[in-house]
Design a protein around this motif. Structure first.
Motif, PDB file in Angstrom:
ATOM      1  N   VAL A  33       0.842  -1.203   0.000  1.00 15.44           N
ATOM      2  CA  VAL A  33       0.000   0.000   0.000  1.00 15.44           C
ATOM      3  C   VAL A  33       0.876   1.252   0.000  1.00 15.44           C
ATOM      4  O   VAL A  33       1.719   1.432   0.882  1.00 15.44           O
ATOM      5  CB  VAL A  33      -0.939   0.020   1.224  1.00 15.44           C
ATOM      6  N   LEU A  34       0.666   2.104  -1.008  1.00 16.88           N
ATOM      7  CA  LEU A  34       1.359   3.394  -1.090  1.00 16.88           C
ATOM      8  C   LEU A  34       0.397   4.480  -0.638  1.00 16.88           C
ATOM      9  O   LEU A  34      -0.731   4.583  -1.140  1.00 16.88           O
ATOM     10  CB  LEU A  34       1.828   3.669  -2.521  1.00 16.88           C
ATOM     11  N   ILE A  35       0.846   5.292   0.321  1.00 20.23           N
ATOM     12  CA  ILE A  35      -0.005   6.314   0.945  1.00 20.23           C
ATOM     13  C   ILE A  35       0.598   7.690   0.739  1.00 20.23           C
ATOM     14  O   ILE A  35       1.803   7.883   0.937  1.00 20.23           O
ATOM     15  CB  ILE A  35      -0.131   6.046   2.463  1.00 20.23           C
ATOM     16  N   LYS A  36      -0.240   8.644   0.353  1.00 24.37           N
ATOM     17  CA  LYS A  36       0.166  10.054   0.334  1.00 24.37           C
ATOM     18  C   LYS A  36      -0.106  10.611   1.723  1.00 24.37           C
ATOM     19  O   LYS A  36      -1.250  10.618   2.187  1.00 24.37           O
ATOM     20  CB  LYS A  36      -0.601  10.853  -0.711  1.00 24.37           C
ATOM     21  N   SER A  37       0.926  11.069   2.388  1.00 27.74           N
ATOM     22  CA  SER A  37       0.799  11.502   3.777  1.00 27.74           C
ATOM     23  C   SER A  37       0.062  12.828   3.885  1.00 27.74           C
ATOM     24  O   SER A  37       0.360  13.787   3.173  1.00 27.74           O
ATOM     25  CB  SER A  37       2.190  11.651   4.407  1.00 27.74           C
ATOM     26  N   ASP A  38      -0.894  12.878   4.799  1.00 27.95           N
ATOM     27  CA  ASP A  38      -1.541  14.143   5.161  1.00 27.95           C
ATOM     28  C   ASP A  38      -0.947  14.684   6.460  1.00 27.95           C
ATOM     29  O   ASP A  38      -0.657  15.872   6.570  1.00 27.95           O
ATOM     30  CB  ASP A  38      -3.050  13.958   5.324  1.00 27.95           C
ATOM     31  N   TYR A  39      -0.779  13.775   7.439  1.00 30.14           N
ATOM     32  CA  TYR A  39      -0.237  14.170   8.743  1.00 30.14           C
ATOM     33  C   TYR A  39       0.657  13.060   9.289  1.00 30.14           C
ATOM     34  O   TYR A  39       0.483  11.887   8.986  1.00 30.14           O
ATOM     35  CB  TYR A  39      -1.361  14.406   9.763  1.00 30.14           C
ATOM     36  N   SER A  40       1.614  13.464  10.100  1.00 28.48           N
ATOM     37  CA  SER A  40       2.356  12.548  10.949  1.00 28.48           C
ATOM     38  C   SER A  40       2.381  13.170  12.342  1.00 28.48           C
ATOM     39  O   SER A  40       1.769  14.232  12.553  1.00 28.48           O
ATOM     40  CB  SER A  40       3.782  12.322  10.417  1.00 28.48           C
ATOM     41  N   SER A  41       3.037  12.534  13.288  1.00 29.73           N
ATOM     42  CA  SER A  41       3.167  13.133  14.615  1.00 29.73           C
ATOM     43  C   SER A  41       4.553  12.825  15.147  1.00 29.73           C
ATOM     44  O   SER A  41       5.233  11.909  14.675  1.00 29.73           O
ATOM     45  CB  SER A  41       2.091  12.596  15.565  1.00 29.73           C
ATOM     46  N   ILE A  42       4.986  13.600  16.130  1.00 36.97           N
ATOM     47  CA  ILE A  42       6.323  13.417  16.687  1.00 36.97           C
ATOM     48  C   ILE A  42       6.201  12.868  18.099  1.00 36.97           C
ATOM     49  O   ILE A  42       5.583  13.479  18.971  1.00 36.97           O
ATOM     50  CB  ILE A  42       7.123  14.732  16.689  1.00 36.97           C
ATOM     51  N   ASN A  43       6.793  11.704  18.299  1.00 37.96           N
ATOM     52  CA  ASN A  43       6.793  11.037  19.584  1.00 37.96           C
ATOM     53  C   ASN A  43       8.201  11.057  20.175  1.00 37.96           C
ATOM     54  O   ASN A  43       9.183  11.298  19.464  1.00 37.96           O
ATOM     55  CB  ASN A  43       6.332   9.587  19.414  1.00 37.96           C
ATOM     56  N   TYR A  44       8.302  10.774  21.461  1.00 35.29           N
ATOM     57  CA  TYR A  44       9.619  10.713  22.112  1.00 35.29           C
ATOM     58  C   TYR A  44      10.526   9.723  21.389  1.00 35.29           C
ATOM     59  O   TYR A  44      11.710   9.984  21.176  1.00 35.29           O
ATOM     60  CB  TYR A  44       9.438  10.322  23.581  1.00 35.29           C
ATOM     61  N   LYS A  45       9.958   8.614  20.983  1.00 37.10           N
ATOM     62  CA  LYS A  45      10.729   7.597  20.255  1.00 37.10           C
ATOM     63  C   LYS A  45      11.332   8.170  18.980  1.00 37.10           C
ATOM     64  O   LYS A  45      12.458   7.843  18.600  1.00 37.10           O
ATOM     65  CB  LYS A  45       9.824   6.407  19.933  1.00 37.10           C
ATOM     66  N   ASP A  46      10.591   9.047  18.295  1.00 38.67           N
ATOM     67  CA  ASP A  46      11.102   9.674  17.069  1.00 38.67           C
ATOM     68  C   ASP A  46      12.289  10.580  17.359  1.00 38.67           C
ATOM     69  O   ASP A  46      13.221  10.678  16.559  1.00 38.67           O
ATOM     70  CB  ASP A  46       9.991  10.487  16.381  1.00 38.67           C
ATOM     71  N   SER A  47      12.259  11.241  18.501  1.00 36.29           N
ATOM     72  CA  SER A  47      13.381  12.125  18.853  1.00 36.29           C
ATOM     73  C   SER A  47      14.651  11.324  19.127  1.00 36.29           C
ATOM     74  O   SER A  47      15.762  11.804  18.888  1.00 36.29           O
ATOM     75  CB  SER A  47      13.026  13.000  20.060  1.00 36.29           C
ATOM     76  N   TYR A  60      20.816   2.077   8.397  1.00 41.35           N
ATOM     77  CA  TYR A  60      20.710   3.380   7.748  1.00 41.35           C
ATOM     78  C   TYR A  60      20.935   3.233   6.242  1.00 41.35           C
ATOM     79  O   TYR A  60      21.586   2.274   5.804  1.00 41.35           O
ATOM     80  CB  TYR A  60      21.746   4.341   8.339  1.00 41.35           C
ATOM     81  N   PRO A  61      20.428   4.174   5.426  1.00 37.90           N
ATOM     82  CA  PRO A  61      19.591   5.312   5.798  1.00 37.90           C
ATOM     83  C   PRO A  61      18.185   4.866   6.199  1.00 37.90           C
ATOM     84  O   PRO A  61      17.743   3.778   5.818  1.00 37.90           O
ATOM     85  CB  PRO A  61      19.560   6.146   4.512  1.00 37.90           C
ATOM     86  N   MET A  62      17.505   5.724   6.956  1.00 40.99           N
ATOM     87  CA  MET A  62      16.158   5.420   7.410  1.00 40.99           C
ATOM     88  C   MET A  62      15.347   6.705   7.521  1.00 40.99           C
ATOM     89  O   MET A  62      15.890   7.767   7.867  1.00 40.99           O
ATOM     90  CB  MET A  62      16.200   4.720   8.773  1.00 40.99           C
ATOM     91  N   ILE A  63      14.067   6.605   7.227  1.00 43.10           N
ATOM     92  CA  ILE A  63      13.127   7.707   7.444  1.00 43.10           C
ATOM     93  C   ILE A  63      12.392   7.410   8.743  1.00 43.10           C
ATOM     94  O   ILE A  63      11.699   6.397   8.841  1.00 43.10           O
ATOM     95  CB  ILE A  63      12.122   7.824   6.290  1.00 43.10           C
ATOM     96  N   PRO A  64      12.556   8.228   9.779  1.00 46.09           N
ATOM     97  CA  PRO A  64      11.834   7.984  11.029  1.00 46.09           C
ATOM     98  C   PRO A  64      10.369   8.389  10.919  1.00 46.09           C
ATOM     99  O   PRO A  64       9.904   8.784   9.853  1.00 46.09           O
ATOM    100  CB  PRO A  64      12.594   8.851  12.034  1.00 46.09           C
ATOM    101  N   GLY A  65       9.671   8.303  12.039  1.00 50.20           N
ATOM    102  CA  GLY A  65       8.247   8.652  12.064  1.00 50.20           C
ATOM    103  C   GLY A  65       7.402   7.413  12.256  1.00 50.20           C
ATOM    104  O   GLY A  65       7.148   6.685  11.295  1.00 50.20           O
ATOM    105  N   ILE A  66       6.953   7.149  13.490  1.00 50.16           N
ATOM    106  CA  ILE A  66       6.223   5.921  13.780  1.00 50.16           C
ATOM    107  C   ILE A  66       4.717   6.048  13.541  1.00 50.16           C
ATOM    108  O   ILE A  66       3.982   5.078  13.762  1.00 50.16           O
ATOM    109  CB  ILE A  66       6.493   5.445  15.219  1.00 50.16           C
ATOM    110  N   ASP A  67       4.266   7.211  13.067  1.00 48.37           N
ATOM    111  CA  ASP A  67       2.842   7.446  12.786  1.00 48.37           C
ATOM    112  C   ASP A  67       2.665   8.092  11.424  1.00 48.37           C
ATOM    113  O   ASP A  67       3.498   8.915  11.021  1.00 48.37           O
ATOM    114  CB  ASP A  67       2.227   8.419  13.804  1.00 48.37           C
ATOM    115  N   GLU A 311      13.360  21.106  15.805  1.00 45.65           N
ATOM    116  CA  GLU A 311      13.163  21.869  17.041  1.00 45.65           C
ATOM    117  C   GLU A 311      12.419  21.023  18.078  1.00 45.65           C
ATOM    118  O   GLU A 311      12.722  21.084  19.282  1.00 45.65           O
ATOM    119  CB  GLU A 311      12.351  23.136  16.751  1.00 45.65           C
ATOM    120  N   ILE A 312      11.452  20.243  17.608  1.00 49.13           N
ATOM    121  CA  ILE A 312      10.670  19.410  18.514  1.00 49.13           C
ATOM    122  C   ILE A 312      11.502  18.233  19.011  1.00 49.13           C
ATOM    123  O   ILE A 312      11.396  17.838  20.179  1.00 49.13           O
ATOM    124  CB  ILE A 312       9.391  18.912  17.818  1.00 49.13           C
ATOM    125  N   PHE A 313      12.351  17.683  18.148  1.00 52.59           N
ATOM    126  CA  PHE A 313      13.260  16.620  18.601  1.00 52.59           C
ATOM    127  C   PHE A 313      14.050  17.093  19.817  1.00 52.59           C
ATOM    128  O   PHE A 313      14.180  16.387  20.816  1.00 52.59           O
ATOM    129  CB  PHE A 313      14.258  16.227  17.499  1.00 52.59           C
TER     130      PHE A 313
END
Length: 330
Positions: A33-47, A60-67, A311-313
Motif C-alpha cells: 500500500v502506497l499512501i500520500k501523507s496528510d499528517y504525521s506526529s512526533i513522539n519521544y521515540k522519534d526524537s 541506515y539510511p532510514m526515514i523515522p516517524g512511527i505514525d 526543534e521538537i526533537f
C-alpha cells in the motif's frame, strides 16, 4: 512519480546526521500500500531515532516517524482502494521500515487501519501512537476493575508528555473524578488541570529520600509512562488489589522493588505494548478512540511543518516538550 520530501537519517563516518531531502519511491521500504501523507506526529521515540546510540534505528539510511495518516495512492491488496483514508502506527514504521516523516509512505497492507468515520486524518495524528498507547492503558486498567469505580484514585506519571496528557483527558472524559497528575514541570499544572487532573504533584516533592517496601495506600490505579525510579516509588503506594499499567521507560529501564506490594496487597503490573498489538485488538481500540475515548478537541496540540521537526526533537530530548506535536504535509 516525481521526487518528494522526506526526513532522512544517515550514518556518515560513524556519526548520525539527518536532513530533509528529495527522494524517490524506490527509496521507500517494500509494501502493498502506497499512501500520500496528510499528517504525521512526533513522539519521544522519534526524537531518539535521530540520535547516535538512540536505540531506535539500527540500519541506515532510514526515514523515522512511527505514525502517519493519509490517502491511499495505490494498493496491491483487495482490502484498500485508491482514495481510502487510512492510519498506520507502530509495527516497524520509522524503525526498521521507512516511516511517516515523508510525503509518501509505503507499507504492508497488514499494518494499515481504515480511518474511522468519526475521525479526520488530522484527528488520527493528534491521537497517534501516543493516544493509542494511552487507550491501551485505560482499557487494561478498566478490565482490572477501574470501570467499576468512578471514584477510584488514579495516578498518571510523566503527566505533561503525549501519552500521559492524552490519558488524563481520556480518564476525565470517561467520568473518573480523582486523577492525580505527576510531573517535573511546575508550569504545566494549569494545563493538566484543564485536561482533567484533580490534583498535580511535582516529581521532586514526590520521590522520597528512601523508598520503603510498602507505604500508605494512596492510589487504586496507575498509568505509568516513565518507569525507573518513579515507578519504583509508586508501587509501594498502590492500594490493595490495585493495578499499574506501564508503557514507558523515559526514566530508565531498571525497576527497584520488592515482592511485598504483589504478595501482601495483591497488586497487578500490566505491561502495555503498542508496537505489536494484533489487528483485532488494534481495531477495537481505534473504535474506542473514535467514540468514547475521542479527546481530540481537548488535547494540547501544536501543528508544524516537516522543516520544524528538528526543534521538537530537541525539546523532547531535553524533557521540555508538553502535549502533542503533529506534522502537516502540503
Amino acid at each position: 512519480m516525481e521526487k518528494f520530501l522526506a526526513l532522512v537519517v544517515e550514518e556518515i563516518n560513524g556519526e548520525i546526521v539527518f536532513e530533509i531531502k528529495q527522494i524517490s519511491e524506490k527509496e521507500l521500504s517494500e509494501g502493498e500500500v502506497l499512501i500520500k501523507s496528510d499528517y504525521s506526529s512526533i513522539n519521544y521515540k522519534d526524537s531518539l531515532a535521530v540520535l547516535k546510540n538512540g536505540g531506535v534505528i539500527r540500519n541506515y539510511p532510514m526515514i523515522p516517524g512511527i505514525d502517519v495518516s493519509g490517502e491511499v495512492v495505490s494498493s496491491q491488496s483487495d482490502q484498500f482502494q485508491p482514495k481510502d483514508k487510512v492510519i498506520v502506527t507502530s509495527y516497524g514504521l520509522g524503525v526498521a521500515h521507512t516511516g511517516g516523516f515523508s510525503e509518501y509512505v509505503r507499507v504492508p497492507a497488514s499494518w494499515v487501519v481504515s480511518l474511522p468515520k468519526q475521525l479526520s486524518v488530522k484527528d488520527a495524528m493528534i491521537i497517534g501512537t501516543a493516544g493509542f498507547t494511552a487507550a491501551l492503558c485505560v482499557d487494561g486498567l478498566e478490565k482490572h476493575g477501574l470501570s467499576e469505580n468512578k471514584e477510584a484514585h488514579i495516578l498518571v506519571t510523566g503527566a505533561s508528555g503525549g501519552v500521559a496528557s492524552l490519558g488524563i483527558a481520556m480518564l476525565n472524559k470517561l467520568g473518573y473524578k480523582n486523577i492525580t497528575a505527576l510531573t517535573r514541570k511546575k508550569e504545566s499544572a494549569a494545563v493538566l488541570e484543564k485536561l482533567g487532573a484533580s490534583n498535580v504533584l511535582l516529581l521532586d516533592e514526590f520521590i522520597p529520600e528512601k523508598i520503603r517496601p510498602l507505604g500508605k495506600q494512596e492510589y487504586d490505579f496507575v498509568l505509568d509512562t516513565v518507569g525507573g525510579e518513579t515507578l519504583s516509588a509508586v508501587l509501594p503506594l498502590i492500594s490493595y488489589g490495585g493495578s499499574a499499567a506501564i508503557c514507558g521507560n523515559a526514566g530508565g529501564i531498571n525497576l527497584k522493588t520488592t515482592v511485598l506490594p504483589f504478595i501482601l496487597r495483591g497488586i497487578n503490573l500490566l505491561g502495555i505494548d503498542s508496537v505489536n498489538t494484533d489487528m483485532k485488538k488494534r481495531l477495537t481500540i481505534w473504535d474506542r478512540l473514535a467514540t468514547d475515548l475521542n479527546i481530540t478537541e481537548q488535547a494540547l496540540v501544536a501543528e508544524i511543518s516537516l522543516g520544524q521537526a528538528p526543534e521538537i526533537f530537541t525539546s523532547l530530548q531535553k524533557g521540555q516538550h508538553i502535549g502533542r506535536t503533529i506534522i502537516k504535509f502540503d
